[in-house]
Design a protein around this motif. Structure first.
Motif, PDB file in Angstrom:
ATOM      1  N   ARG A 184      40.866  43.083  44.720  1.00  9.85           N
ATOM      2  CA  ARG A 184      41.124  42.051  43.723  1.00  9.85           C
ATOM      3  C   ARG A 184      40.469  42.493  42.426  1.00  9.85           C
ATOM      4  O   ARG A 184      39.259  42.547  42.305  1.00  9.85           O
ATOM      5  CB  ARG A 184      40.577  40.680  44.144  1.00  9.85           C
ATOM      6  CG  ARG A 184      40.893  39.636  43.073  1.00  9.85           C
ATOM      7  CD  ARG A 184      40.539  38.245  43.426  1.00  9.85           C
ATOM      8  NE  ARG A 184      40.789  37.391  42.277  1.00  9.85           N
ATOM      9  CZ  ARG A 184      40.361  36.166  42.165  1.00  9.85           C
ATOM     10  NH1 ARG A 184      39.678  35.610  43.153  1.00  9.85           N
ATOM     11  NH2 ARG A 184      40.626  35.469  41.090  1.00  9.85           N
ATOM     12  N   ASP A 188      43.886  28.087  38.861  1.00 12.19           N
ATOM     13  CA  ASP A 188      43.410  28.199  37.483  1.00 12.19           C
ATOM     14  C   ASP A 188      42.686  29.524  37.242  1.00 12.19           C
ATOM     15  O   ASP A 188      42.028  29.711  36.217  1.00 12.19           O
ATOM     16  CB  ASP A 188      42.509  27.025  37.123  1.00 12.19           C
ATOM     17  CG  ASP A 188      41.277  26.917  38.012  1.00 12.19           C
ATOM     18  OD1 ASP A 188      41.230  27.585  39.064  1.00 12.19           O
ATOM     19  OD2 ASP A 188      40.362  26.160  37.654  1.00 12.19           O
ATOM     20  N   SER A 189      42.810  30.471  38.179  1.00 15.72           N
ATOM     21  CA  SER A 189      42.164  31.780  38.077  1.00 15.72           C
ATOM     22  C   SER A 189      43.212  32.877  37.922  1.00 15.72           C
ATOM     23  O   SER A 189      44.384  32.675  38.218  1.00 15.72           O
ATOM     24  CB  SER A 189      41.338  32.078  39.335  1.00 15.72           C
ATOM     25  OG  SER A 189      40.268  31.192  39.441  1.00 15.72           O
ATOM     26  N   HIS A 190      42.743  34.038  37.496  1.00 15.56           N
ATOM     27  CA  HIS A 190      43.610  35.199  37.406  1.00 15.56           C
ATOM     28  C   HIS A 190      43.415  36.061  38.656  1.00 15.56           C
ATOM     29  O   HIS A 190      42.277  36.369  39.023  1.00 15.56           O
ATOM     30  CB  HIS A 190      43.282  36.019  36.155  1.00 15.56           C
ATOM     31  CG  HIS A 190      44.123  37.238  36.020  1.00 15.56           C
ATOM     32  ND1 HIS A 190      43.587  38.484  35.886  1.00 15.56           N
ATOM     33  CD2 HIS A 190      45.467  37.419  36.022  1.00 15.56           C
ATOM     34  CE1 HIS A 190      44.558  39.370  35.800  1.00 15.56           C
ATOM     35  NE2 HIS A 190      45.705  38.756  35.881  1.00 15.56           N
ATOM     36  N   TYR A 191      44.491  36.413  39.306  1.00 18.68           N
ATOM     37  CA  TYR A 191      44.479  37.299  40.469  1.00 18.68           C
ATOM     38  C   TYR A 191      45.223  38.570  40.081  1.00 18.68           C
ATOM     39  O   TYR A 191      46.408  38.532  39.755  1.00 18.68           O
ATOM     40  CB  TYR A 191      45.170  36.648  41.663  1.00 18.68           C
ATOM     41  CG  TYR A 191      44.364  35.556  42.314  1.00 18.68           C
ATOM     42  CD1 TYR A 191      43.765  35.757  43.553  1.00 18.68           C
ATOM     43  CD2 TYR A 191      44.198  34.313  41.706  1.00 18.68           C
ATOM     44  CE1 TYR A 191      43.022  34.758  44.163  1.00 18.68           C
ATOM     45  CE2 TYR A 191      43.456  33.310  42.304  1.00 18.68           C
ATOM     46  CZ  TYR A 191      42.870  33.537  43.532  1.00 18.68           C
ATOM     47  OH  TYR A 191      42.135  32.554  44.132  1.00 18.68           O
ATOM     48  N   SER A 210      40.395  42.601  37.968  1.00 20.38           N
ATOM     49  CA  SER A 210      40.193  41.601  36.906  1.00 20.38           C
ATOM     50  C   SER A 210      41.317  41.644  35.907  1.00 20.38           C
ATOM     51  O   SER A 210      42.136  42.517  35.892  1.00 20.38           O
ATOM     52  CB  SER A 210      38.867  41.862  36.208  1.00 20.38           C
ATOM     53  OG  SER A 210      38.833  43.162  35.677  1.00 20.38           O
ATOM     54  N   ALA A 218      45.405  32.353  33.746  1.00 22.70           N
ATOM     55  CA  ALA A 218      45.670  32.202  35.175  1.00 22.70           C
ATOM     56  C   ALA A 218      47.032  32.798  35.521  1.00 22.70           C
ATOM     57  O   ALA A 218      47.972  32.735  34.749  1.00 22.70           O
ATOM     58  CB  ALA A 218      45.619  30.736  35.561  1.00 22.70           C
ATOM     59  N   ALA A 261      42.609  29.350  43.994  1.00 22.50           N
ATOM     60  CA  ALA A 261      42.399  28.647  42.729  1.00 22.50           C
ATOM     61  C   ALA A 261      43.508  29.004  41.748  1.00 22.50           C
ATOM     62  O   ALA A 261      43.528  30.111  41.196  1.00 22.50           O
ATOM     63  CB  ALA A 261      41.038  29.012  42.159  1.00 22.50           C
TER      64      ALA A 261
END
Length: 118
Positions: free
Chosen positions: A116, A98-101, A118, A3, A96
């Motif tokens: 956006r 807990d996500s990767h941006y 990955s 994240a 979120a």
């Protein structure tokens, strides 16, 4: 990928990573902005690590400001005065933590694109 928030910059007018692009990251909240970090891209057009991660990476509205006019002038590109693109702001939301941006920027003196990743 863990994240956090990352970015990179590619110069599509020259077909290479954009080295030495100054980037500022702001958190926007209730009519004001807070500068969280400033960094400069390396030879791969990337930063050495995430702009935000861990406890610092929280939901909210953020803005990345890419200083592309400085980059193109430093690369020897002759720009108009004022240049068509000088600073490119990208405002985005993090829902979120807990996500990767990943927010990449593709640049040319006359345009840009982002998404956006990955």
């Amino acid at each position: 990928m863990s994240a956090g928030l990352t970015t990179h910059v590619l110069d599509i007018s020259q077909g290479r990573p954009a080295k030495a692009v100054r980037i500022e990251l702001y958190r926007l909240q209730e009519g004001w902005s807070d500068l969280l970090r400033a960094a400069v891209t390396n030879e791969d057009g990337r930063l050495p690590g995430p702009l935000l991660s861990g406890e610092d990476f929280t939901p909210g509205t953020y803005e990345l400001v890419f200083h592309v006019g400085e980059y193109f002038r430093g690369a020897g590109v002759v720009l108009a005065d004022p240049p068509f693109l000088d600073q490119v702001p990208i405002r985005f939301g993090v829902a979120a933590a807990d996500s990767h941006y990943h927010v990449p920027l593709l640049i040319a003196p006359w345009g840009y694109n982002t998404y956006r990743g990955s």
